[in-house]
Design a protein around this motif. Structure first.
Motif, PDB file in Angstrom:
ATOM      1  N   UNK A  22       0.664  -1.346  -0.126  1.00 32.76           N
ATOM      2  CA  UNK A  22      -0.297  -0.140  -0.235  1.00 32.76           C
ATOM      3  C   UNK A  22       0.636   0.985  -0.070  1.00 32.76           C
ATOM      4  N   UNK A  23       0.602   2.139  -0.949  1.00 33.10           N
ATOM      5  CA  UNK A  23       1.744   3.291  -1.179  1.00 33.10           C
ATOM      6  C   UNK A  23       0.807   4.568  -0.870  1.00 33.10           C
ATOM      7  N   UNK A  24       0.802   5.152   0.552  1.00 27.91           N
ATOM      8  CA  UNK A  24      -0.301   6.581   0.882  1.00 27.91           C
ATOM      9  C   UNK A  24       0.504   7.790  -0.058  1.00 27.91           C
ATOM     10  N   UNK A  25      -0.035   8.587  -1.188  1.00 29.49           N
ATOM     11  CA  UNK A  25       0.227   9.136  -1.590  1.00 29.49           C
ATOM     12  C   UNK A  25      -0.770  10.725  -0.941  1.00 29.49           C
ATOM     13  N   UNK A  69      -3.686  11.130  -0.394  1.00 24.44           N
ATOM     14  CA  UNK A  69      -4.551  11.056   0.934  1.00 24.44           C
ATOM     15  C   UNK A  69      -4.665  12.833   0.817  1.00 24.44           C
ATOM     16  N   UNK A  70      -5.865  12.799   0.380  1.00 28.35           N
ATOM     17  CA  UNK A  70      -6.160  14.480  -0.522  1.00 28.35           C
ATOM     18  C   UNK A  70      -7.678  14.902   0.441  1.00 28.35           C
ATOM     19  N   UNK A 128     -10.175   4.797   7.240  1.00 31.32           N
ATOM     20  CA  UNK A 128     -11.468   5.389   5.779  1.00 31.32           C
ATOM     21  C   UNK A 128     -10.252   4.385   4.931  1.00 31.32           C
ATOM     22  N   UNK A 129      -8.780   4.391   5.819  1.00 33.71           N
ATOM     23  CA  UNK A 129      -7.952   5.099   3.897  1.00 33.71           C
ATOM     24  C   UNK A 129      -7.910   3.297   4.340  1.00 33.71           C
TER      25      UNK A 129
END
Length: 215
Positions: free
Chosen positions: A3-6, A59-60, A199-200
């Motif tokens: 998982x990549x959180x951008x 993550x916007x 949520x993520x």
């Protein structure tokens, strides 16, 4: 699939700390590596982190240029990468909690404070989130208008307390600007709130389930 959180990226070290806190909290709920990447300003960028099969979650809080153009461009044509929708309005429950913590109460005039964007679709996302928390007005800190301080000044004559709901993810220059906007109170940035983390995690597992169904 990792998982990549951008995240957007910030020069303020406090913002980077929040990104790390969110990633660490998400890691406790998933059985794959969780990595942080940035669309702008900081390294590593998304391109360098997307080095194999993964799910990328932006993550916007709104789907502006970075979400619609920049992140997809950094991912490129890779077929082993799934890009989800951004966090967006899924962060509203966390914002409501921050508002309660700040002491916002019924009867207050709530000004919804967002960073802003030149993308009309991102501003539509902001308006949607503002409606969800029952805000009376919207102000912007950076891009777009009206400015938060001008909005606060405009609602002062209503004879009620003015509360600013900070639709910002992390502390930094933008949130710092809210301190002098003239409101009676300002909620803290959303940060690594447990509801944001939930949520993520949901976005990740939903994307992974979709891959399995299509396999």
């Amino acid at each position: 699939m990792k998982l990549v959180l951008a995240f957007h990226g910030t020069r303020d070290p406090r913002g980077a700390v929040v990104c790390s806190e969110i990633a660490s909290s998400v890691q406790t709920f998933v059985d794959v590596p969780v990595e942080v990447a940035y669309a702008d300003v900081r390294q590593p960028d998304v391109r360098s982190v997307v080095d194999g099969p993964c799910v990328v979650v932006p993550v916007f809080l709104a789907a502006g240029y970075h979400v619609r153009v920049d992140i997809p461009a950094q991912i490129g044509t890779r077929s082993d990468v799934v890009l989800t929708s951004p966090l967006g309005a899924d962060a509203v429950p966390a914002l409501r909690d921050r508002m309660r913590e700040a002491g916002v109460r019924r009867g207050d005039v709530v000004v919804f404070a967002a960073a802003g964007s030149s993308d009309a679709r991102a501003l539509a996302d902001v308006r949607r989130a503002a409606r969800m928390v029952g805000a009376s007005a919207i102000g912007y800190v950076a891009t777009a208008s009206p400015r938060v301080a001008d909005v606060v000044a405009g609602v002062r004559g209503l004879g009620r307390r003015v509360a600013v709901a900070s639709w910002l993810l992390a502390p930094g220059v933008f949130h710092g600007a809210l301190a002098g906007c003239g409101a009676d109170l300002v909620s803290e940035p959303i940060g690594a709130h447990p509801l944001v983390v939930e949520a993520l995690v949901r976005k990740y597992f939903s994307a992974r389930a979709g891959l399995l169904r299509s396999a």
